[in-house]
Design an enzyme around this catalytic site. Structure first.
Site, PDB file in Angstrom:
ATOM      1  N   CYS A  31       1.540 -10.966  23.492  1.00  0.00           N
ATOM      2  CA  CYS A  31       0.462 -10.435  22.366  1.00  0.00           C
ATOM      3  C   CYS A  31       0.750 -10.986  21.295  1.00  0.00           C
ATOM      4  O   CYS A  31       2.108 -11.040  20.605  1.00  0.00           O
ATOM      5  CB  CYS A  31       0.541  -8.842  22.050  1.00  0.00           C
ATOM      6  SG  CYS A  31      -0.434  -8.358  20.677  1.00  0.00           S
TER       7      CYS A  31
ATOM      8  N   HIS B  98      -2.739  -3.506  19.059  1.00  0.00           N
ATOM      9  CA  HIS B  98      -3.877  -4.236  18.539  1.00  0.00           C
ATOM     10  C   HIS B  98      -5.238  -4.218  19.438  1.00  0.00           C
ATOM     11  O   HIS B  98      -6.300  -5.014  19.188  1.00  0.00           O
ATOM     12  CB  HIS B  98      -3.392  -5.959  18.562  1.00  0.00           C
ATOM     13  CG  HIS B  98      -2.331  -6.231  17.683  1.00  0.00           C
ATOM     14  ND1 HIS B  98      -1.143  -5.941  18.023  1.00  0.00           N
ATOM     15  CD2 HIS B  98      -2.537  -6.727  16.300  1.00  0.00           C
ATOM     16  CE1 HIS B  98      -0.456  -6.562  16.954  1.00  0.00           C
ATOM     17  NE2 HIS B  98      -1.355  -6.506  16.159  1.00  0.00           N
TER      18      HIS B  98
ATOM     19  N   CYS C 255      -2.887  -4.478  24.731  1.00  0.00           N
ATOM     20  CA  CYS C 255      -1.793  -4.143  23.870  1.00  0.00           C
ATOM     21  C   CYS C 255      -2.222  -2.875  22.855  1.00  0.00           C
ATOM     22  O   CYS C 255      -3.107  -2.803  22.357  1.00  0.00           O
ATOM     23  CB  CYS C 255      -1.685  -5.288  22.712  1.00  0.00           C
ATOM     24  SG  CYS C 255      -0.695  -4.846  21.033  1.00  0.00           S
TER      25      CYS C 255
ATOM     26  N   HIS D 125       0.895  -1.103   0.057  1.00  0.00           N
ATOM     27  CA  HIS D 125      -0.114  -0.053   0.033  1.00  0.00           C
ATOM     28  C   HIS D 125       0.923   1.366   0.140  1.00  0.00           C
ATOM     29  O   HIS D 125       2.152   1.249  -0.146  1.00  0.00           O
ATOM     30  CB  HIS D 125      -1.142  -0.116   1.235  1.00  0.00           C
ATOM     31  CG  HIS D 125      -0.240  -0.101   2.645  1.00  0.00           C
ATOM     32  ND1 HIS D 125       0.632   0.933   3.102  1.00  0.00           N
ATOM     33  CD2 HIS D 125      -0.659  -1.054   3.501  1.00  0.00           C
ATOM     34  CE1 HIS D 125       0.961   0.455   4.207  1.00  0.00           C
ATOM     35  NE2 HIS D 125       0.262  -0.704   4.473  1.00  0.00           N
TER      36      HIS D 125
ATOM     37  N   LYS E 102      -5.971   7.418  10.141  1.00  0.00           N
ATOM     38  CA  LYS E 102      -5.055   6.295  10.058  1.00  0.00           C
ATOM     39  C   LYS E 102      -5.739   5.498   8.858  1.00  0.00           C
ATOM     40  O   LYS E 102      -6.751   5.064   8.718  1.00  0.00           O
ATOM     41  CB  LYS E 102      -5.252   5.596  11.406  1.00  0.00           C
ATOM     42  CG  LYS E 102      -4.129   4.530  11.640  1.00  0.00           C
ATOM     43  CD  LYS E 102      -4.029   4.056  12.768  1.00  0.00           C
ATOM     44  CE  LYS E 102      -3.151   2.683  12.616  1.00  0.00           C
ATOM     45  NZ  LYS E 102      -2.970   1.797  13.674  1.00  0.00           N
TER      46      LYS E 102
ATOM     47  N   HIS F  30       4.053   1.251   2.337  1.00  0.00           N
ATOM     48  CA  HIS F  30       5.113   0.638   1.693  1.00  0.00           C
ATOM     49  C   HIS F  30       5.834   1.313   0.536  1.00  0.00           C
ATOM     50  O   HIS F  30       7.154   1.461   0.243  1.00  0.00           O
ATOM     51  CB  HIS F  30       5.036  -0.699   1.394  1.00  0.00           C
ATOM     52  CG  HIS F  30       3.980  -1.617   2.258  1.00  0.00           C
ATOM     53  ND1 HIS F  30       2.963  -2.188   2.206  1.00  0.00           N
ATOM     54  CD2 HIS F  30       4.425  -2.057   3.415  1.00  0.00           C
ATOM     55  CE1 HIS F  30       2.425  -2.681   3.198  1.00  0.00           C
ATOM     56  NE2 HIS F  30       3.390  -2.653   4.117  1.00  0.00           N
TER      57      HIS F  30
ATOM     58  N   LYS G 177      -6.911  -1.324   6.878  1.00  0.00           N
ATOM     59  CA  LYS G 177      -7.803  -2.143   6.197  1.00  0.00           C
ATOM     60  C   LYS G 177      -9.333  -2.161   6.595  1.00  0.00           C
ATOM     61  O   LYS G 177     -10.235  -2.163   5.555  1.00  0.00           O
ATOM     62  CB  LYS G 177      -7.395  -3.764   6.131  1.00  0.00           C
ATOM     63  CG  LYS G 177      -6.842  -4.270   4.904  1.00  0.00           C
ATOM     64  CD  LYS G 177      -6.828  -5.916   4.820  1.00  0.00           C
ATOM     65  CE  LYS G 177      -5.446  -6.400   5.511  1.00  0.00           C
ATOM     66  NZ  LYS G 177      -5.008  -7.529   5.523  1.00  0.00           N
TER      67      LYS G 177
ATOM     68  N   CYS H  17       1.467  -8.842  18.106  1.00  0.00           N
ATOM     69  CA  CYS H  17       2.948  -8.276  18.033  1.00  0.00           C
ATOM     70  C   CYS H  17       3.905  -9.505  18.107  1.00  0.00           C
ATOM     71  O   CYS H  17       5.015  -9.114  17.818  1.00  0.00           O
ATOM     72  CB  CYS H  17       3.168  -7.206  19.121  1.00  0.00           C
ATOM     73  SG  CYS H  17       2.026  -5.881  19.227  1.00  0.00           S
TER      74      CYS H  17
HETATM   75  N1  MSP Z   1       8.379  -6.973   8.663  1.00  0.00           N
HETATM   76  C1  MSP Z   1       8.755  -5.561   9.489  1.00  0.00           C
HETATM   77  C2  MSP Z   1      10.246  -5.055   9.142  1.00  0.00           C
HETATM   78  C3  MSP Z   1      11.076  -5.722   9.301  1.00  0.00           C
HETATM   79  S1  MSP Z   1      12.621  -5.063   9.002  1.00  0.00           S
HETATM   80  C4  MSP Z   1      13.948  -5.858   9.404  1.00  0.00           C
HETATM   81  C5  MSP Z   1       7.422  -4.571   9.357  1.00  0.00           C
HETATM   82  N2  MSP Z   1       6.740  -4.968   8.201  1.00  0.00           N
HETATM   83  S2  MSP Z   1       5.573  -3.920   7.740  1.00  0.00           S
HETATM   84  O1  MSP Z   1       4.955  -4.615   6.453  1.00  0.00           O
HETATM   85  O2  MSP Z   1       4.607  -3.713   8.752  1.00  0.00           O
HETATM   86  O3  MSP Z   1       6.232  -2.389   7.551  1.00  0.00           O
HETATM   87  C6  MSP Z   1       6.386  -1.604   7.966  1.00  0.00           C
HETATM   88  C7  MSP Z   1       6.875  -0.503   7.338  1.00  0.00           C
HETATM   89  O4  MSP Z   1       6.144  -0.259   6.172  1.00  0.00           O
HETATM   90  C8  MSP Z   1       7.022   1.044   8.013  1.00  0.00           C
HETATM   91  O5  MSP Z   1       7.980   1.107   8.782  1.00  0.00           O
HETATM   92  C9  MSP Z   1       7.030   1.818   6.728  1.00  0.00           C
HETATM   93  O6  MSP Z   1       8.243   1.704   6.210  1.00  0.00           O
HETATM   94  C10 MSP Z   1       5.873   1.161   5.889  1.00  0.00           C
HETATM   95  N3  MSP Z   1       4.524   1.616   6.210  1.00  0.00           N
HETATM   96  C11 MSP Z   1       3.482   0.990   6.717  1.00  0.00           C
HETATM   97  N4  MSP Z   1       2.440   1.826   6.901  1.00  0.00           N
HETATM   98  C12 MSP Z   1       2.987   3.026   6.740  1.00  0.00           C
HETATM   99  C13 MSP Z   1       2.090   4.453   6.639  1.00  0.00           C
HETATM  100  N5  MSP Z   1       1.117   4.623   7.008  1.00  0.00           N
HETATM  101  N6  MSP Z   1       3.002   5.683   6.315  1.00  0.00           N
HETATM  102  C14 MSP Z   1       4.388   5.499   6.078  1.00  0.00           C
HETATM  103  N7  MSP Z   1       4.994   4.205   6.214  1.00  0.00           N
HETATM  104  C15 MSP Z   1       4.302   3.259   6.654  1.00  0.00           C
HETATM  105  O7  MSP Z   1       7.172  -4.070  10.289  1.00  0.00           O
END
Ligand code: MSP
Length: 633
Positions: free
Chosen positions: A126, A146, A143, A18, A295, A21, A298, A129
């Protein structure tokens, strides 16, 4: 030559890619390209995080085998990136054999040095997490992420002696201000280090979870997902023996958002210290994108699909918006209105106008070739001064991850050039027959445009290349001297042919929300406005499953992969013409924003588009495969 390594987080495969990412990955791509432009040797890494409870639960929810599930979702990330002009050098998956071997090597090393011990632990766990919480961390006993009560769990586990390295880490952060940036996150980490952090539980008993990497010294346990995931940054470089690790590791920069600050700022460096490895160079932490004021989630149904935005506005404009709009480190709000407004102001008006008018004048007055630059007057020298300063600022700001400020600096040059043209009035010079002056003005402007396009390459690669081509400048990354661009103004070759027009940024409109206009006479009833048509969301997806409706012969239950985490079900009246087995694997067009309704007891989320003819029902499909969920426009 400098080696520069940049990484994104590896994303969990329990959700489709999304906006969040996309942002981190676009930032990393832009930074990688900027360093390439500056002459560095670059390695850009992204990937997917595929172990742990969360992933198993997501696969179960989708009703598919875990391996199949992780393969599919990981692929959806890999498929998306090229559409966003992201050119990563490697894509790491934590289920890859070489990653698993690397994690086991790392664990064994730390175990042998005495920093991993076995102990019984009782705590509040949790599942969401995948970690234990202290009472203090809970909000109303729940938590905070969650909003669920953690479960009291007592089990024997392996622990990493993190506490042993916390003092060394604190000193490192204090002595190296650039280690964690922006400053607010550096301070946040220093504050965390003042708390009692304790050691880190790094195993999960196999009796509870098997989807993970086995501990090399105890096969009854798998590795805690964060300990496994963080090692991706070196497993992808071929640690321990690969040459790439030796070259790139010391130039490592990790890009993450604030949600995963602690694992990156505390777990990871202490792990590196325990393994006797040098620390990464820099952790760069950004804020969160919200959708409007809300925020993105989903459950709220407001998740922004980056591909749809890129397809609607162009990938370059989308990338520009993200970098210009978010002040790195702070949260930012995503709305279509904000995007359209910025697009029209910065790209269509300022930059687009500069290109279209200057190129048109070069054609009209100079035969479509870059003119000779005559003697510079005070006016021109001011442009050079403003330009060199703006570009130097751009470069410094970009290097420090201040992307929005960098772009604001670059736009000082864009706007100055527009004013310069207004004041110099080439049309009047032409009329007055002042050819020398006219040539000089157009040269100064065209060269400024070349510099702007070149500096925009990290942000909007293909648009920048198109702009450079319009200016008759041969794009050759290896020949770029980025620093030199801040002190000389004569990159364009007089005599090279330029494009006669430029329309890279046509003005955009905001999609109108709300009900369609009330129809008037008969004729209006038959015709619809474009806005009415735009209210329909048509998409293409891939049929992953089809079976007869249990209570209706003419209906099929079709499951379509639409890019979402779980395929949507559509009840389709096509059983007379189609066998379920002929549908699977086929791409179909469907109405995606139809209100869900039940058809003979089965929920239908959309409608498949088909054409009725004498030979039966023909389905509408794209001429070549497209990513599931692609918008029909
Ligand atoms: N798998 C772990 C990361 C492991 S790294 C060794 C993880 N994955 S995640 O899919 O949850 O991705 C989190 C990351 O996605 C955030 O740190 C950021 O880079 C990005 N984002 C997810 N949602 C976001 C927003 N709403 N806004 C900006 N970036 C965010 O955590």
């Amino acid at each position: 030559m400098k080696y520069f390594f940049v990484s994104t987080p590896i994303y969990y495969v329990n959700a489709r890619p999304h906006l969040g990412h996309a942002y981190s990955t676009i930032v990393a791509d832009s930074v990688a390209r900027f360093h390439k432009l500056a002459g560095d040797t670059v390695f850009f890494l992204t990937g997917t995080d595929e172990h742990g409870d969360k992933i198993v639960q997501a696969a179960q929810k989708a009703g598919v085998d875990v391996q199949h599930y992780v393969d599919e979702v990981s692929q959806s990330f890999q498929n998306l990136w090229p559409h966003l002009e992201i050119e990563n050098d490697a894509f790491i998956r934590t289920t890859m054999e070489h990653h698993k071997a690397c994690v086991q090597y790392f664990l064994q090393k730390v175990y042998e040095s005495g920093d991993i011990y076995f102990a019984e632990y009782e705590g509040l766990y949790c599942y969401g997490c995948e970690r234990f919480y202290t009472e203090k961390e809970l909000v109303d006993g729940k938590c905070p992420d969650h909003n669920e009560k953690p479960v009291l769990l007592k089990e024997k586990n392996y622990f990493f002696r993190m506490t042993k390295y916390l003092d060394a880490l604190r000193r490192h952060i204090e002595e190296h201000p650039e280690f964690i940036q922006p400053e607010r996150y550096r301070n946040e980490v220093l504050a965390m280090l003042r708390e009692d952090l304790g050691d880190l539980c790094i195993s999960r008993p196999k009796s509870r979870l098997t989807w993970g990497i086995e501990l090399p010294f105890d096969r009854d346990f798998v590795t805690y997902v964060w300990f496994d995931a963080l090692i991706n940054y070196i497993s992808a470089l071929g640690y321990p023996e690969d040459e790439r690790f030796r070259k790139f590791w010391t130039g490592a920069h990790h890009i993450v958002a604030k949600d995963i600050l602690k694992p990156h700022a505390i777990f990871w460096p202490t792990m590196l210290l325990a393994a006797g490895l040098p620390l990464y160079k820099g952790l760069r932490v950004h804020g969160y994108w919200t959708v409007g004021e809300t925020k993105m989630s989903k459950s709220l149904g407001n998740v922004v699909d980056p591909l749809a935005v890129a397809q609607r506005f162009g990938v370059g404009a989308f990338r520009y918006f993200l970098l210009a709009e978010m002040s790195f480190g702070q949260d930012a709000s995503f709305t279509e209105e904000a995007l359209v407004q910025r697009f029209n102001a910065d790209l269509a008006n300022d930059l687009g106008n500069l290109f279209s008018r200057t190129l048109a004048m070069t054609h009209k007055y100079c035969g479509g070739q870059v003119p000779e630059c005559g003697e510079l007057d005070e006016f021109d020298r001011e442009v050079l001064h403003v330009g060199h300063t703006a570009l130097a600022n751009f470069q410094t700001q970009f290097q420090h991850f201040h992307f929005s400020r960098a772009l604001a600096s670059l736009w000082e040059l864009v706007r100055h050039l527009n004013k310069y043209i207004d004041k110099s009035a080439p049309w009047a010079l032409f009329k007055a027959g002042e050819t020398n002056r006219l040539s000089t003005v157009l040269y100064v402007a065209l060269e400024g445009m070349r510099k702007i396009a070149l500096h925009l390459w990290p942000i909007m690669p293909s648009l920048a290349e198109a702009m450079l081509a319009q200016l008759g400048w041969k794009w050759n990354l290896a020949a770029v001297d980025l620093e030199g661009e801040t002190s000389s103004w004569f990159g364009l070759q007089p005599g090279s042919a330029v494009a006669s027009s430029s329309n890279l940024f046509p003005r955009q409109d905001v999609r109108r929300e709300g009900p369609p206009s009330v129809p008037g006479g008969e004729q209006e009833k038959a015709l619809v406005d474009i806005e009415d048509f735009a209210r329909l969301e048509l998409r293409v997806g891939t049929v992953v499953e089809a079976r007869p409706h249990p209570q209706a012969d003419r209906l099929l239950l079709v499951r379509i992969d639409d890019g979402g985490a779980v395929p949507r079900q559509v009840v389709a009246g096509i059983a007379d013409s189609w066998q379920p087995s002929d549908l699977v694997g086929r791409q179909v067009a469907f109405v995606a924003n139809l209100k869900p309704r039940k058809l003979r007891g089965q929920i239908s989320q959309g409608m498949i588009l088909a054409v009725k003819s004498a030979s039966g029902l023909a389905l509408l499909s794209p001429t070549h495969p497209v990513p599931p969920g692609s918008v029909v426009s």
